[in-house]
Design a protein around this motif. Sequence first.
Motif, short mmCIF file in Angstrom:
data_model
loop_
_atom_site.label_atom_id
_atom_site.label_comp_id
_atom_site.label_asym_id
_atom_site.label_seq_id
_atom_site.Cartn_x
_atom_site.Cartn_y
_atom_site.Cartn_z
N SER A 2 0.83 -1.21 0.00
CA SER A 2 0.00 0.00 0.00
C SER A 2 0.86 1.25 0.00
N GLU A 60 -15.69 0.77 11.59
CA GLU A 60 -16.56 0.40 10.48
C GLU A 60 -16.32 1.30 9.27
N LYS A 114 -13.04 0.46 7.41
CA LYS A 114 -13.16 -0.72 6.54
C LYS A 114 -13.87 -0.37 5.24
N LYS A 115 -14.96 0.37 5.31
CA LYS A 115 -15.68 0.76 4.10
C LYS A 115 -14.83 1.65 3.20
N GLU A 116 -14.11 2.60 3.80
CA GLU A 116 -13.29 3.53 3.02
C GLU A 116 -12.13 2.81 2.35
N PHE A 117 -11.51 1.87 3.06
CA PHE A 117 -10.41 1.11 2.47
C PHE A 117 -10.91 0.25 1.32
N ASP A 118 -12.11 -0.31 1.45
CA ASP A 118 -12.68 -1.10 0.34
C ASP A 118 -12.90 -0.23 -0.88
N ASP A 119 -13.39 0.99 -0.67
CA ASP A 119 -13.63 1.89 -1.80
C ASP A 119 -12.33 2.34 -2.45
N GLN A 120 -11.26 2.46 -1.68
CA GLN A 120 -9.99 2.96 -2.18
C GLN A 120 -9.01 1.84 -2.55
N ASP A 121 -9.49 0.59 -2.49
CA ASP A 121 -8.65 -0.58 -2.81
C ASP A 121 -7.38 -0.63 -1.95
N GLU A 162 -5.61 -2.58 0.95
CA GLU A 162 -5.71 -3.93 1.51
C GLU A 162 -5.41 -3.95 3.01
#
Length: 297
Positions: free
Chosen positions: A204, A263, A266-273, A275
């Motif tokens: 990252s 929470e 986790k959502k923000e990291f998923d949106d920004q790829d 890991e």
Amino acid sequence: MTGEVSDVTADVTKELTRFQRYTQGLVDNALNAGTKVIIVIILFFIGRYVIRFIRRLVRKSLEKSKVDNGNINFIDATVKVILYILLIGLLAGYFGVETASIVAVLGSAGLTIGLAFQGSLSNFAGGMLILLTKPFKMGDYVVVSGVGAEGTVDDIGMFYTRLKTVDNRSIVVPNSVVSNTTLTNVTFYDVRKLEVIVGVSYKSDIDKVKRVLSELLDKESFVVHDKEKQIFVNELNSSSVDIGMRFFVKKSEYWASKWQILEDIKKEFDDQDIEIPYNQLDVHMDGPATDSSLRSE
């Protein structure tokens, strides 16, 4: 013969008169004692009413002075005990018991009770120290070192302080322990610093991760924005780069803020790829393994 009868009659009359006076005295004494008992009972109820009135005045005065509820309860209990002791002393004096005798009896009883209840007296002294120093108040969350007790202060009594745990249990701690040990008042200040650690992959972009987390903090409504916010590399672990975040939240929103920020991360990291790695072990072999080497092993 007539003289002897007259003498006997006179003696009987004298004894009857004496018995009559004796019984009349008993009746008079009983009436006096009964009257005194009735008067004492009446005075006791009047005194109890007066004590309640005084206690109400004291409570209202303390409430107007914005004294903590726990301290109010402690002072109220102390005033109640003192006033009832005075009332009993006054009623005993009405029966003719001398004040000096009452003081002597109370002194002897106090010494005996003091020796028998040293622990309780030390708890009472500890309660007085809590009242004077005010290390915490009702509703504060405290951690009592040494006994492993922690929870929200539910009541501050004359001898014990009661804590309510997060799982709704009641812990009773002697005031002597509370006043003589290290105590942490978690909610003493209006805001608390919240620290969150999150791991990201070694692949990252650290600058991107820090920027994403900074923008996330700027959007969160529970963050106290006029306080310092920190985002930093906390540790280089075997499977992740641990990024730390420190920021302030209201003390009443501490746990809710922690759960919400995790929470949202986790959502923000998923949106920004970005890991979030799990524990893993990479095995590297320097050269191709031969059959003979494998058999020898």
